[in-house]
Scaffold this active site. Structure first.
Site, PDB file in Angstrom:
ATOM      1  N   ASP A   1       0.856  -1.184   0.000  1.00  0.00           N
ATOM      2  CA  ASP A   1       0.000   0.000   0.000  1.00  0.00           C
ATOM      3  C   ASP A   1       0.891   1.231   0.000  1.00  0.00           C
ATOM      4  O   ASP A   1       1.926   1.270   0.666  1.00  0.00           O
ATOM      5  CB  ASP A   1      -0.982   0.007   1.181  1.00  0.00           C
ATOM      6  CG  ASP A   1      -0.320  -0.062   2.540  1.00  0.00           C
ATOM      7  OD1 ASP A   1      -0.084   1.006   3.149  1.00  0.00           O
ATOM      8  OD2 ASP A   1      -0.025  -1.186   3.001  1.00  0.00           O
TER       9      ASP A   1
ATOM     10  N   GLU B   1      -7.843   4.755  12.003  1.00  0.00           N
ATOM     11  CA  GLU B   1      -6.837   4.587  13.053  1.00  0.00           C
ATOM     12  C   GLU B   1      -6.695   5.881  13.835  1.00  0.00           C
ATOM     13  O   GLU B   1      -7.221   6.928  13.443  1.00  0.00           O
ATOM     14  CB  GLU B   1      -5.499   4.171  12.439  1.00  0.00           C
ATOM     15  CG  GLU B   1      -5.020   5.082  11.320  1.00  0.00           C
ATOM     16  CD  GLU B   1      -3.814   4.524  10.588  1.00  0.00           C
ATOM     17  OE1 GLU B   1      -2.769   4.402  11.240  1.00  0.00           O
ATOM     18  OE2 GLU B   1      -3.921   4.244   9.374  1.00  0.00           O
TER      19      GLU B   1
END
Length: 374
Positions: free
Chosen positions: A14, A102
């Protein structure tokens, strides 16, 4: 040309603006590109990274960094912003988009797990409705303690993208002795330095498939229509409604024993009728008007009977505003977009109380401008 299928146990990366535009990493079969953050930031390399990943034959996906915390309204807005960029920059239809949820950079995971989960589910639903497969990314601790994994997996199947590292630093392959065992994991991010490239390394635990093409579109459209028909929108004081469910439509009868039709004209599938009672198994929808109970389904509106019930309201009139008090002459606080949805925490008379506070204060929307989604 990008791949549309990647077998399980394949590796991928990613990338964000920290990585180069050329997305080419030894052993990687898929790439997840950062698209946006909140509703005001776009990864300046996203377009080039998506183009490069596709050119290198990688299954190309996207993600957005969440700033929505536990807010359903913001989650929907951020997901909508992300899918707009995904489409504009070439993330293939039917591929995956993740909500990167997150702690930090504007996002908080410290609210209640129920509210957090509501927000994540709202974002994932937007992604799904846009024609992509939704994922939720976070660390193993957050997934276990700050969200309801069971609710998420029940709604979207195997959709977790979990981060959990054996050690910090370079790892060339995933060591499954350190896999964070939990249900619903699609992708495991096992390192922040894959093969020394200073890029996150991932491994998929399922076959990843970017389903696209004309053959899948009719199914998607039908599901959308079916889904909408299951959630009629009604004014707050309508106690129950009947929705014609027969594909061919339904007749209206003049008596509850269904012996005589009002006319030979069928009422169309999806048409909505206020319910005034059930008689002999027939659904009464007006004076001397009945449906065969097998031709319709009935949905009740608890908010009509209980002013403390929570729900979702859809803005049905233009120029609607949140109000600073539950009264006709209240001050306007901010505008509410036509067809947008807001969470409500009950009502005061005909005024619906919006769950999300504005500057710490409760705000309302008038019930004739925002109807209840059943």
């Amino acid at each position: 040309m990008s791949s549309s299928i990647v077998s399980k146990k394949s590796y991928g990366v990613d990338v964000a603006s920290f990585q180069k535009e050329n997305v080419s990493y030894t052993g990687a079969k898929f790439a997840i590109v950062k698209l946006t953050q909140g509703t005001g930031y776009i990864n300046p390399k996203a377009k080039a990274q998506i183009k490069s990943a596709k050119a290198h034959g990688l299954l190309t996906m996207g993600y957005f960094y969440a700033n929505h915390s536990g807010s359903v309204t913001r989650a929907r807005a951020e997901a909508k912003y992300a899918v707009e960029k995904a489409k504009a920059y070439g993330v293939p239809a039917g591929s995956y988009i993740a909500d990167d949820w997150e702690e930090g950079s504007g996002n908080s995971v410290n609210g209640g797990a129920s509210a957090n989960t509501d927000a994540v589910l709202a974002a994932m639903q937007v992604i799904k409705e846009a024609g992509y497969k939704p994922l939720i990314y976070s660390g193993a601790y957050n997934l276990r303690n700050r969200l309801s994994i069971s609710r998420i997996v029940k709604s979207f199947g195997t959709c977790l993208w979990v981060a959990s590292y054996k050690v910090m630093g370079r790892q060339d392959s995933a060591d499954f002795n350190y896999f964070p065992s939990m249900d619903g994991v699609a992708i495991w991010q096992f390192t922040d330095n894959y093969k020394g490239y200073n890029v996150d390394g991932n491994i998929c635990l399922i076959d990843l498939k970017a389903n696209s093409g004309s053959s899948s579109k009719p199914k998607s459209t039908n599901k959308s229509v079916e889904s909408l028909s299951q959630h009629p929108v009604v004014k707050w004081n309508i106690g129950a409604v009947a929705v014609v469910s027969n594909v061919k439509g339904a007749y209206v009868y003049t008596d509850s024993k269904l012996t005589k039709r009002e006319s030979d004209k069928l009422k169309p599938q999806g048409s909505l009728w206020q319910v005034f009672g059930i008689e002999n198994g027939a659904v009464k929808v007006g004076k001397g008007q009945y449906f065969d109970g097998r031709a319709v389904y009935v949905k009740a509106n608890p908010i009509a009977y209980n002013d403390a019930k929570h729900g979702v309201a859809k803005i049905v009139m233009p120029h609607t505003h949140a109000l600073d008090a539950p009264k006709a002459d209240a001050g306007k606080v901010y505008g509410l977009e036509l067809n947008s949805k807001v969470e409500i925490q009950g009502r005061v008379g005909r005024f619906l109380r919006i769950k999300e506070k504005h500057n710490g204060k409760t705000v309302y929307v008038t019930g004739n401008r925002a109807y209840i989604v059943l």
